[in-house]
Scaffold this motif. Structure first.
Motif, PDB file in Angstrom:
ATOM      1  N   MET A 159       0.845  -1.188   0.000  1.00 27.96           N
ATOM      2  CA  MET A 159       0.000   0.000   0.000  1.00 27.96           C
ATOM      3  C   MET A 159       0.882   1.240   0.000  1.00 27.96           C
ATOM      4  O   MET A 159       1.875   1.288   0.707  1.00 27.96           O
ATOM      5  CB  MET A 159      -0.880  -0.012   1.250  1.00 27.96           C
ATOM      6  CG  MET A 159      -2.030   0.979   1.175  1.00 27.96           C
ATOM      7  SD  MET A 159      -2.950   0.997   2.728  1.00 27.96           S
ATOM      8  CE  MET A 159      -2.169   2.337   3.573  1.00 27.96           C
ATOM      9  N   SER A 160       0.524   2.240  -0.782  1.00 22.90           N
ATOM     10  CA  SER A 160       1.351   3.438  -0.832  1.00 22.90           C
ATOM     11  C   SER A 160       0.987   4.368   0.316  1.00 22.90           C
ATOM     12  O   SER A 160      -0.174   4.485   0.692  1.00 22.90           O
ATOM     13  CB  SER A 160       1.164   4.145  -2.165  1.00 22.90           C
ATOM     14  OG  SER A 160      -0.163   4.563  -2.281  1.00 22.90           O
ATOM     15  N   GLU A 161       2.021   4.998   0.872  1.00 24.41           N
ATOM     16  CA  GLU A 161       1.807   5.895   1.999  1.00 24.41           C
ATOM     17  C   GLU A 161       1.544   7.301   1.503  1.00 24.41           C
ATOM     18  O   GLU A 161       2.211   7.782   0.597  1.00 24.41           O
ATOM     19  CB  GLU A 161       3.054   5.913   2.882  1.00 24.41           C
ATOM     20  CG  GLU A 161       3.276   4.638   3.642  1.00 24.41           C
ATOM     21  CD  GLU A 161       4.500   4.757   4.528  1.00 24.41           C
ATOM     22  OE1 GLU A 161       4.489   5.594   5.435  1.00 24.41           O
ATOM     23  OE2 GLU A 161       5.458   4.026   4.280  1.00 24.41           O
ATOM     24  N   SER A 162       0.568   7.965   2.116  1.00 21.48           N
ATOM     25  CA  SER A 162       0.291   9.337   1.726  1.00 21.48           C
ATOM     26  C   SER A 162       0.841  10.281   2.786  1.00 21.48           C
ATOM     27  O   SER A 162       1.058   9.905   3.932  1.00 21.48           O
ATOM     28  CB  SER A 162      -1.203   9.549   1.547  1.00 21.48           C
ATOM     29  OG  SER A 162      -1.848   9.399   2.783  1.00 21.48           O
ATOM     30  N   ILE A 163       1.069  11.501   2.363  1.00 21.70           N
ATOM     31  CA  ILE A 163       1.564  12.545   3.253  1.00 21.70           C
ATOM     32  C   ILE A 163       0.531  13.662   3.210  1.00 21.70           C
ATOM     33  O   ILE A 163      -0.063  13.901   2.161  1.00 21.70           O
ATOM     34  CB  ILE A 163       2.935  13.058   2.757  1.00 21.70           C
ATOM     35  CG1 ILE A 163       3.916  11.899   2.629  1.00 21.70           C
ATOM     36  CG2 ILE A 163       3.510  14.100   3.698  1.00 21.70           C
ATOM     37  CD1 ILE A 163       5.254  12.295   2.060  1.00 21.70           C
ATOM     38  N   PRO A 164       0.298  14.342   4.317  1.00 22.16           N
ATOM     39  CA  PRO A 164      -0.695  15.421   4.289  1.00 22.16           C
ATOM     40  C   PRO A 164      -0.358  16.475   3.235  1.00 22.16           C
ATOM     41  O   PRO A 164       0.808  16.749   2.972  1.00 22.16           O
ATOM     42  CB  PRO A 164      -0.601  16.020   5.690  1.00 22.16           C
ATOM     43  CG  PRO A 164       0.014  14.971   6.532  1.00 22.16           C
ATOM     44  CD  PRO A 164       0.899  14.169   5.640  1.00 22.16           C
ATOM     45  N   SER A 165      -1.395  17.052   2.647  1.00 23.45           N
ATOM     46  CA  SER A 165      -1.197  18.134   1.677  1.00 23.45           C
ATOM     47  C   SER A 165      -1.045  19.458   2.415  1.00 23.45           C
ATOM     48  O   SER A 165      -1.531  19.600   3.533  1.00 23.45           O
ATOM     49  CB  SER A 165      -2.401  18.216   0.745  1.00 23.45           C
ATOM     50  OG  SER A 165      -2.494  17.040   0.000  1.00 23.45           O
ATOM     51  N   PRO A 166      -0.400  20.441   1.771  1.00 21.11           N
ATOM     52  CA  PRO A 166      -0.196  21.734   2.433  1.00 21.11           C
ATOM     53  C   PRO A 166      -1.516  22.418   2.781  1.00 21.11           C
ATOM     54  O   PRO A 166      -2.535  22.203   2.132  1.00 21.11           O
ATOM     55  CB  PRO A 166       0.561  22.543   1.379  1.00 21.11           C
ATOM     56  CG  PRO A 166       1.190  21.537   0.492  1.00 21.11           C
ATOM     57  CD  PRO A 166       0.274  20.368   0.472  1.00 21.11           C
ATOM     58  N   HIS A 167      -1.467  23.259   3.808  1.00 17.48           N
ATOM     59  CA  HIS A 167      -2.628  24.073   4.176  1.00 17.48           C
ATOM     60  C   HIS A 167      -2.975  25.027   3.032  1.00 17.48           C
ATOM     61  O   HIS A 167      -2.106  25.431   2.263  1.00 17.48           O
ATOM     62  CB  HIS A 167      -2.303  24.918   5.415  1.00 17.48           C
ATOM     63  CG  HIS A 167      -2.237  24.137   6.685  1.00 17.48           C
ATOM     64  ND1 HIS A 167      -3.306  23.440   7.189  1.00 17.48           N
ATOM     65  CD2 HIS A 167      -1.226  23.967   7.581  1.00 17.48           C
ATOM     66  CE1 HIS A 167      -2.950  22.864   8.336  1.00 17.48           C
ATOM     67  NE2 HIS A 167      -1.701  23.163   8.589  1.00 17.48           N
ATOM     68  N   GLU A 168      -4.254  25.419   2.984  1.00 20.58           N
ATOM     69  CA  GLU A 168      -4.722  26.345   1.940  1.00 20.58           C
ATOM     70  C   GLU A 168      -4.079  27.728   2.076  1.00 20.58           C
ATOM     71  O   GLU A 168      -3.910  28.435   1.093  1.00 20.58           O
ATOM     72  CB  GLU A 168      -6.248  26.495   2.037  1.00 20.58           C
ATOM     73  CG  GLU A 168      -7.025  25.233   1.699  1.00 20.58           C
ATOM     74  CD  GLU A 168      -7.085  24.953   0.211  1.00 20.58           C
ATOM     75  OE1 GLU A 168      -7.128  25.925  -0.554  1.00 20.58           O
ATOM     76  OE2 GLU A 168      -7.069  23.774  -0.170  1.00 20.58           O
ATOM     77  N   HIS A 169      -3.753  28.113   3.308  1.00 21.13           N
ATOM     78  CA  HIS A 169      -3.256  29.477   3.523  1.00 21.13           C
ATOM     79  C   HIS A 169      -1.739  29.604   3.341  1.00 21.13           C
ATOM     80  O   HIS A 169      -1.168  30.633   3.674  1.00 21.13           O
ATOM     81  CB  HIS A 169      -3.668  29.977   4.910  1.00 21.13           C
ATOM     82  CG  HIS A 169      -3.146  29.138   6.031  1.00 21.13           C
ATOM     83  ND1 HIS A 169      -3.836  28.056   6.533  1.00 21.13           N
ATOM     84  CD2 HIS A 169      -1.992  29.200   6.729  1.00 21.13           C
ATOM     85  CE1 HIS A 169      -3.126  27.504   7.501  1.00 21.13           C
ATOM     86  NE2 HIS A 169      -2.003  28.171   7.638  1.00 21.13           N
TER      87      HIS A 169
END
Lengths: 22, 93
Positions: free
Chosen positions: B1-11
């Protein structure tokens, strides 16, 4: 071939935008 | 399974000066941060919601580095970005 030497990724310390624009 | 990393904040706004340096501006805290070339590759990967493995491959494709070393560097940078509240903590995707 054609690969650059690796440099550790760096994020700088925070700089206050207001200080920088003063 | 591939690991995901959080995406940057909108601000958080990212601006690339050239291929060697970029700037992140936190519109909430009114602070900015500079990124070096390698950190920019990682940030672009995060913005594009690429998986951890894909970002590691981006690094090893461009630089003379092992996947293991690239993975360690990626994890270290992500931890720093999270500590500076530029990225959500794990699971904040």
């Amino acid at each position: 071939q054609d690969k650059k030497p690796f440099v550790e990724p760096i994020v700088s310390v925070p700089v206050d935008v207001l200080e920088a624009t003063a | 399974m591939s690991e995901s990393i959080p995406s940057p904040h909108e601000h958080i706004v990212f601006t690339e000066f050239d291929d060697t340096e970029g700037v992140l501006v936190d519109l909430n805290s009114k602070r900015y941060y500079t990124l070096n070339e390698t950190a920019m590759i990682i940030w672009r990967g995060l913005e594009q919601k690429r998986t951890r493995e894909e970002i590691i491959r981006d690094i090893t494709d461009a630089y003379d580095v092992t996947a293991e070393h690239a993975a360690q560097s990626l994890d270290k940078l992500v931890a720093t970005l999270q500590a500076r509240k530029l990225l959500p903590a794990d699971g904040g995707r």
